[in-house]
Motif scaffolding. Structure first.
Motif, PDB file in Angstrom:
ATOM      1  N   MET A  56       1.753  -7.259  -2.418  1.00  0.00           N
ATOM      2  CA  MET A  56       0.475  -6.787  -2.941  1.00  0.00           C
ATOM      3  C   MET A  56      -0.432  -6.391  -1.785  1.00  0.00           C
ATOM      4  SD  MET A  56      -0.960  -7.292  -6.132  1.00  0.00           S
ATOM      5  CE  MET A  56      -2.411  -7.134  -6.993  1.00  0.00           C
ATOM      6  N   ALA A  57      -1.002  -5.226  -1.877  1.00  0.00           N
ATOM      7  CA  ALA A  57      -1.871  -4.715  -0.820  1.00  0.00           C
ATOM      8  C   ALA A  57      -3.110  -5.590  -0.656  1.00  0.00           C
ATOM      9  CB  ALA A  57      -2.300  -3.286  -1.139  1.00  0.00           C
ATOM     10  N   GLU A  58      -3.488  -5.813   0.590  1.00  0.00           N
ATOM     11  CA  GLU A  58      -4.727  -6.536   0.861  1.00  0.00           C
ATOM     12  C   GLU A  58      -5.900  -5.641   0.482  1.00  0.00           C
ATOM     13  OE1 GLU A  58      -6.705  -9.190   4.393  1.00  0.00           O
ATOM     14  OE2 GLU A  58      -5.635  -7.372   4.987  1.00  0.00           O
ATOM     15  N   LYS A  59      -6.879  -6.215  -0.209  1.00  0.00           N
ATOM     16  CA  LYS A  59      -8.071  -5.475  -0.638  1.00  0.00           C
ATOM     17  C   LYS A  59      -9.224  -5.867   0.281  1.00  0.00           C
ATOM     18  CE  LYS A  59      -7.376  -7.222  -4.777  1.00  0.00           C
ATOM     19  NZ  LYS A  59      -6.009  -7.725  -4.737  1.00  0.00           N
ATOM     20  N   VAL A  60      -9.709  -4.881   1.054  1.00  0.00           N
ATOM     21  CA  VAL A  60     -10.744  -5.129   2.054  1.00  0.00           C
ATOM     22  C   VAL A  60     -11.936  -4.224   1.767  1.00  0.00           C
ATOM     23  CG1 VAL A  60     -11.276  -5.144   4.518  1.00  0.00           C
ATOM     24  CG2 VAL A  60      -8.937  -5.642   3.749  1.00  0.00           C
ATOM     25  N   LEU A  61     -13.115  -4.814   1.665  1.00  0.00           N
ATOM     26  CA  LEU A  61     -14.356  -4.049   1.532  1.00  0.00           C
ATOM     27  C   LEU A  61     -14.972  -3.940   2.910  1.00  0.00           C
ATOM     28  CD1 LEU A  61     -13.727  -5.107  -1.345  1.00  0.00           C
ATOM     29  CD2 LEU A  61     -16.181  -5.294  -1.701  1.00  0.00           C
ATOM     30  N   ILE A  62     -15.486  -2.757   3.252  1.00  0.00           N
ATOM     31  CA  ILE A  62     -16.070  -2.550   4.568  1.00  0.00           C
ATOM     32  C   ILE A  62     -17.367  -1.768   4.417  1.00  0.00           C
ATOM     33  CG2 ILE A  62     -14.588  -0.522   4.971  1.00  0.00           C
ATOM     34  CD1 ILE A  62     -14.579  -1.331   7.985  1.00  0.00           C
ATOM     35  N   VAL A  88      -5.275   3.222   3.080  1.00  0.00           N
ATOM     36  CA  VAL A  88      -5.738   3.869   1.859  1.00  0.00           C
ATOM     37  C   VAL A  88      -7.217   3.535   1.726  1.00  0.00           C
ATOM     38  CG1 VAL A  88      -5.540   3.984  -0.653  1.00  0.00           C
ATOM     39  CG2 VAL A  88      -3.485   3.702   0.752  1.00  0.00           C
ATOM     40  N   VAL A  89      -8.074   4.563   1.665  1.00  0.00           N
ATOM     41  CA  VAL A  89      -9.505   4.330   1.485  1.00  0.00           C
ATOM     42  C   VAL A  89      -9.881   4.711   0.055  1.00  0.00           C
ATOM     43  CG1 VAL A  89     -10.160   4.515   3.917  1.00  0.00           C
ATOM     44  CG2 VAL A  89     -10.144   6.568   2.503  1.00  0.00           C
ATOM     45  N   TYR A  95      -8.260   6.775 -11.722  1.00  0.00           N
ATOM     46  CA  TYR A  95      -9.121   6.394 -12.842  1.00  0.00           C
ATOM     47  C   TYR A  95      -9.212   4.891 -13.052  1.00  0.00           C
ATOM     48  CZ  TYR A  95      -8.694  11.353 -13.671  1.00  0.00           C
ATOM     49  OH  TYR A  95      -8.714  12.719 -13.513  1.00  0.00           O
ATOM     50  N   SER A  96      -8.545   4.113 -12.197  1.00  0.00           N
ATOM     51  CA  SER A  96      -8.626   2.651 -12.331  1.00  0.00           C
ATOM     52  C   SER A  96      -8.363   2.003 -10.981  1.00  0.00           C
ATOM     53  CB  SER A  96      -7.612   2.136 -13.355  1.00  0.00           C
ATOM     54  OG  SER A  96      -6.302   2.241 -12.839  1.00  0.00           O
ATOM     55  N   ILE A  97      -8.879   0.780 -10.836  1.00  0.00           N
ATOM     56  CA  ILE A  97      -8.616   0.045  -9.604  1.00  0.00           C
ATOM     57  C   ILE A  97      -7.142  -0.340  -9.521  1.00  0.00           C
ATOM     58  CG2 ILE A  97     -10.978  -0.758  -9.275  1.00  0.00           C
ATOM     59  CD1 ILE A  97     -10.270  -3.420 -10.454  1.00  0.00           C
ATOM     60  N   GLU A  98      -6.509  -0.511 -10.671  1.00  0.00           N
ATOM     61  CA  GLU A  98      -5.078  -0.833 -10.675  1.00  0.00           C
ATOM     62  C   GLU A  98      -4.254   0.311 -10.088  1.00  0.00           C
ATOM     63  OE1 GLU A  98      -7.220  -3.278 -13.574  1.00  0.00           O
ATOM     64  OE2 GLU A  98      -7.047  -1.097 -13.460  1.00  0.00           O
ATOM     65  N   THR A  99      -4.638   1.545 -10.396  1.00  0.00           N
ATOM     66  CA  THR A  99      -3.934   2.695  -9.833  1.00  0.00           C
ATOM     67  C   THR A  99      -4.120   2.756  -8.324  1.00  0.00           C
ATOM     68  OG1 THR A  99      -4.173   3.930 -11.898  1.00  0.00           O
ATOM     69  CG2 THR A  99      -3.685   5.210  -9.911  1.00  0.00           C
ATOM     70  N   ALA A 100      -5.348   2.515  -7.865  1.00  0.00           N
ATOM     71  CA  ALA A 100      -5.612   2.509  -6.423  1.00  0.00           C
ATOM     72  C   ALA A 100      -4.778   1.447  -5.728  1.00  0.00           C
ATOM     73  CB  ALA A 100      -7.103   2.284  -6.163  1.00  0.00           C
ATOM     74  N   GLU A 101      -4.723   0.266  -6.317  1.00  0.00           N
ATOM     75  CA  GLU A 101      -3.926  -0.821  -5.735  1.00  0.00           C
ATOM     76  C   GLU A 101      -2.440  -0.474  -5.729  1.00  0.00           C
ATOM     77  OE1 GLU A 101      -5.033  -4.379  -7.843  1.00  0.00           O
ATOM     78  OE2 GLU A 101      -7.129  -4.144  -7.228  1.00  0.00           O
ATOM     79  N   ALA A 102      -1.965   0.166  -6.783  1.00  0.00           N
ATOM     80  CA  ALA A 102      -0.550   0.558  -6.844  1.00  0.00           C
ATOM     81  C   ALA A 102      -0.219   1.565  -5.747  1.00  0.00           C
ATOM     82  CB  ALA A 102      -0.218   1.133  -8.224  1.00  0.00           C
ATOM     83  N   ILE A 103      -1.117   2.500  -5.476  1.00  0.00           N
ATOM     84  CA  ILE A 103      -0.888   3.478  -4.407  1.00  0.00           C
ATOM     85  C   ILE A 103      -0.826   2.769  -3.060  1.00  0.00           C
ATOM     86  CG2 ILE A 103      -1.930   5.423  -3.156  1.00  0.00           C
ATOM     87  CD1 ILE A 103      -2.920   6.404  -5.969  1.00  0.00           C
ATOM     88  N   ALA A 104      -1.745   1.850  -2.814  1.00  0.00           N
ATOM     89  CA  ALA A 104      -1.722   1.097  -1.551  1.00  0.00           C
ATOM     90  C   ALA A 104      -0.430   0.286  -1.438  1.00  0.00           C
ATOM     91  CB  ALA A 104      -2.950   0.201  -1.450  1.00  0.00           C
ATOM     92  N   ASP A 105      -0.004  -0.320  -2.543  1.00  0.00           N
ATOM     93  CA  ASP A 105       1.257  -1.073  -2.535  1.00  0.00           C
ATOM     94  C   ASP A 105       2.433  -0.167  -2.196  1.00  0.00           C
ATOM     95  OD1 ASP A 105       0.050  -3.480  -3.190  1.00  0.00           O
ATOM     96  OD2 ASP A 105       0.537  -3.348  -5.327  1.00  0.00           O
ATOM     97  N   GLU A 106       2.510   0.989  -2.870  1.00  0.00           N
ATOM     98  CA  GLU A 106       3.606   1.938  -2.620  1.00  0.00           C
ATOM     99  C   GLU A 106       3.635   2.383  -1.169  1.00  0.00           C
ATOM    100  OE1 GLU A 106       3.188   5.260  -5.264  1.00  0.00           O
ATOM    101  OE2 GLU A 106       3.257   3.976  -7.048  1.00  0.00           O
ATOM    102  N   GLU A 107       2.458   2.595  -0.596  1.00  0.00           N
ATOM    103  CA  GLU A 107       2.361   3.063   0.791  1.00  0.00           C
ATOM    104  C   GLU A 107       2.472   1.925   1.803  1.00  0.00           C
ATOM    105  OE1 GLU A 107       2.194   6.224   1.778  1.00  0.00           O
ATOM    106  OE2 GLU A 107       2.198   6.980  -0.282  1.00  0.00           O
ATOM    107  N   GLN A 108       2.483   0.688   1.306  1.00  0.00           N
ATOM    108  CA  GLN A 108       2.509  -0.505   2.157  1.00  0.00           C
ATOM    109  C   GLN A 108       1.352  -0.485   3.154  1.00  0.00           C
ATOM    110  OE1 GLN A 108       6.540  -0.698   3.706  1.00  0.00           O
ATOM    111  NE2 GLN A 108       7.253  -1.598   1.792  1.00  0.00           N
TER     112      GLN A 108
END
Length: 167
Positions: free
Chosen positions: A1-7, A41-42, A81-94
């Motif tokens: 699971m991709a780490e979620k970082v706010l900056i 991924v930003v 269109y969702s945070i889940e999609t963004a997270e999935a893209i980050a996961d796919e891209e590692q």
């Protein structure tokens, strides 16, 4: 699971923007932001995308979170269109998912973020977009600090907030 970082960077009162842009120049913070987000991924909202004047951040996957199906985004940006999609893209891209603004996305992600990278500027500059103080079960460590000079409008400190692990 991709780490979620706010900056983000903020003033003493929590200001993160004024009139749709960042109203200060702090080169130390900009270098830190570039270093931490490069090759990641930003994720941003429409207003943050617009503040980039049609130019995606280089060497990053630039995602725009929106509910507007008809929102046009410049080349180099991708709508999600969702945070889940963004997270999935980050996961796919590692890669890490770096949330870069604005306020609505920060507010949505704060409860589920793994880390926060926050630059505090030593000024009372008052803008029109503000974040609430960071609360909850976070530990923090000072990463770096810098003085006001010809490259930095204000002195600053950059902090890493992270969730404590329970054993």
């Amino acid at each position: 699971m991709a780490e979620k970082v706010l900056i983000w960077a903020q003033t003493k009162d929590g200001t993160i923007a004024k009139d749709g842009s960042i109203p200060w120049h702090v080169q130390g913070d900009m270098k830190f932001f570039a270093q931490k987000t490069k090759n990641q991924v930003v994720l941003m909202g429409r207003n943050t995308m617009m503040s980039l004047h049609g130019q995606p951040l280089p060497n990053r996957i630039n995602l725009v979170l929106t509910h507007q199906k008809d929102l046009e985004v410049p080349v180099g940006f991708k709508k999600v269109y969702s945070i889940e999609t963004a997270e999935a893209i980050a996961d796919e891209e590692q890669k890490q998912l770096m949330v870069i603004g604005g306020k609505g996305i920060y507010d949505s992600y704060l409860p589920i973020a793994d880390r926060l990278l926050v630059t505090y500027l030593a000024t009372d500059y008052h803008g029109d977009v503000m974040l609430d103080p960071i609360e909850g079960a976070w530990k923090k460590e000072l990463l770096t600090e810098g003085e006001a000079d010809e490259n930095n409008d204000y002195a600053y400190q950059i902090w890493n907030y992270y969730r404590p692990t329970f054993r």
